[in-house]
Design an enzyme around this catalytic site. Structure first.
Site, PDB file in Angstrom:
ATOM      1  N   SER A  51      20.798   7.800   5.925  1.00  0.00           N
ATOM      2  CA  SER A  51      19.772   6.917   5.377  1.00  0.00           C
ATOM      3  C   SER A  51      20.381   6.109   4.229  1.00  0.00           C
ATOM      4  CB  SER A  51      18.576   7.737   4.882  1.00  0.00           C
ATOM      5  OG  SER A  51      17.541   6.864   4.466  1.00  0.00           O
ATOM      6  N   GLU A  52      20.082   4.811   4.194  1.00  0.00           N
ATOM      7  CA  GLU A  52      20.720   3.896   3.237  1.00  0.00           C
ATOM      8  C   GLU A  52      20.605   4.373   1.793  1.00  0.00           C
ATOM      9  OE1 GLU A  52      18.879   3.072   5.932  1.00  0.00           O
ATOM     10  OE2 GLU A  52      18.612   0.901   5.967  1.00  0.00           O
ATOM     11  N   ASN A  53      19.507   5.039   1.470  1.00  0.00           N
ATOM     12  CA  ASN A  53      19.295   5.440   0.081  1.00  0.00           C
ATOM     13  C   ASN A  53      20.033   6.728  -0.286  1.00  0.00           C
ATOM     14  OD1 ASN A  53      17.396   6.623   1.866  1.00  0.00           O
ATOM     15  ND2 ASN A  53      16.159   7.315   0.158  1.00  0.00           N
ATOM     16  N   SER A  93      26.949   4.860   0.014  1.00  0.00           N
ATOM     17  CA  SER A  93      26.152   4.780   1.238  1.00  0.00           C
ATOM     18  C   SER A  93      26.523   3.539   2.045  1.00  0.00           C
ATOM     19  CB  SER A  93      24.662   4.739   0.874  1.00  0.00           C
ATOM     20  OG  SER A  93      23.888   4.728   2.044  1.00  0.00           O
TER      21      SER A  93
END
Lengths: 221, 226
Positions: A51-53, A93
């Protein structure tokens, strides 16, 4: 209108994509139908979700009484973490994304062109303040980009096109499209139909598609 | 003795000037330095440029700062989200300048600023509206656009634990932009849920070494809401 062929619903489309994701892949699933894919990957198959975060090893949504307020995905939904999961900051990320470490990203789309161009972030050139998020980074960075989307819009307009009319997310990014009617590869020759829902003919699929479709050259009977 | 702890939020925000570029950490509801944003509203600096992933939600925190007319420009990747009503109003009225940046480019511009790299090439945005008017170079057969680093005057950061030297650890998905923004500002202000004694944070686990941090203020607010 009489329908003589199957049309996949959103869960079935997600399940169809999940079939093609092998164990060991690191995957990023976009918002919408792509998010549903996670529900269709069997627990025995180790696919690591990013997940990007700043999460690797993301698990499914928690039971309502098990929500961890510190653990959300890029869609801002509460999620869980599998054993072996990890946290990191945004630059790391996107180093995973931009650096080509993510095996697969599955995104939704407004349009995909026969050369693989993707439009999925802004609906018109006049929309002065669209939200791009991580779509452009994912589209250029992941090893492969698959799109999962309805074959046509609610107004019956084909999402597979010769050239995108909406603002582009990335050039030549998409390699495969899963729709509610077919699985279509993007090749140097254009769109090649790999699979159609039962009861659908190639001609009927072509009628719903605003770009030329091809059959695989080595297709047997 | 080095002691970066300050007694209250007013002391934490002291000296933030009009026209400052202010980074605000957080992603969604997690890792938002809400107490520092509220203190910035009290502090009074105006004509601010805000760097954040989102453009605020509801009418609290960043949205309240914007509604108070204190923000001239926002640099972000995802201004439109559930509840971004203040952004919508101000943007429509032409009272807010907006710079849309792809999320990974935003993160790397911040990281580069902290690392002393003035600019870098990325494939993100090439051939799109967001790549227009940017220098294009070809490396190993692929096209890239030039992006400049993004330094700030102030970074507002939320940590889980911090000590008096400014060493920080974060909590789960709360690390997000906080850890990189901490490196990219002339004045980095950390609000922390817990204050640790020096040496109490495992050196192997420090995420933001204290060198990047200027002020630490204790704000034990509990869990993120929403």
């Amino acid at each position: 209108m009489m329908t003589d062929h199957q049309i996949l619903n959103r869960a079935q489309m997600a399940a169809r994509v999940a079939q093609d994701i092998p164990g060991g892949w690191y995957c990023n699933l976009g918002i919408g139908i792509p998010t549903l894919i996670a529900d269709h990957i069997p627990a025995s198959r180790e696919v690591v979700l990013h997940s990007e975060n700043g999460i690797l090893g993301m698990g499914p949504a928690p039971e309502p009484d098990q929500i961890d307020p510190w653990l959300i995905n890029a869609g801002k939904q509460h999620v869980t973490l599998h054993p072996g999961g990890s946290f990191f900051h945004h630059a790391d990320s996107f180093a995973m994304i931009r650096g080509g470490h993510i095996d697969l990203c599955v995104l939704g789309a407004f349009e995909v062109a026969e050369n693989g161009d993707l439009a999925n972030w802004a609906t018109s050139a006049a929309d002065a303040a669209p939200a791009v998020g991580g779509a452009m980074d994912l589209a250029v960075g992941a090893k492969r980009i698959w799109v999962v989307t309805e074959h046509v819009t609610k107004d019956g307009k084909s999402k597979l096109v010769e050239r995108c009319s909406y603002p582009l997310t990335a050039l030549g990014a998409v390699s495969r499209i899963y729709t509610n009617l077919a699985v279509v590869d993007v090749t140097p020759q254009g769109f090649v139909v790999r699979e159609m829902v039962p009861g659908l003919t190639f001609e009927a699929l072509q009628d719903r598609t605003a770009a030329r479709l091809h059959l695989p050259e080595n297709r047997n009977g | 003795m080095i002691d970066k702890r300050v007694g209250d939020l007013a002391a934490a925000l002291e000296g933030v000037g009009d026209g400052a570029t202010v980074m605000v950490g957080g992603f969604g509801s997690v890792g938002q330095p809400n107490a520092l944003i509220e203190a910035l509203i009290e502090q009074g600096a105006r004509d601010l440029t805000i760097v954040a992933n989102n453009a605020g939600a509801g009418r609290v925190g960043l949205a309240r700062l914007m509604e108070a007319g204190r923000v001239r420009k926002i640099i972000c990747s995802f201004p439109r989200s559930a509840g971004s009503v203040v952004f919508e109003e101000l943007f429509k009225a032409g009272r807010l300048e907006l710079e849309i940046v792809p999320q990974g480019t935003l993160a790397e511009r911040i990281r580069a600023a902290g690392a002393g790299i003035p600019a870098f090439f990325t494939a993100t945005g090439y051939g799109t509206r967001l790549g227009e008017n940017k220098e294009v170079r070809e490396f190993r057969g692929r096209h890239y656009i030039l992006e400049e680093s993004l330094p700030a005057d102030v970074a507002l950061v939320e940590a889980w634990r911090a000590d008096r030297w400014g060493n920080c650890v974060y909590r789960k998905s709360g690390r997000n932009f906080n850890a990189i923004m901490a490196t990219a500002a002339a004045l980095t202000i950390v609000q922390t849920q817990h204050v640790a004694a020096l040496g109490e944070i495992d050196p192997e686990a420090v995420v933001t070494p204290g060198i990047f941090v200027d002020r630490v203020v204790h704000v034990p607010y509990g869990d993120p809401q929403g």
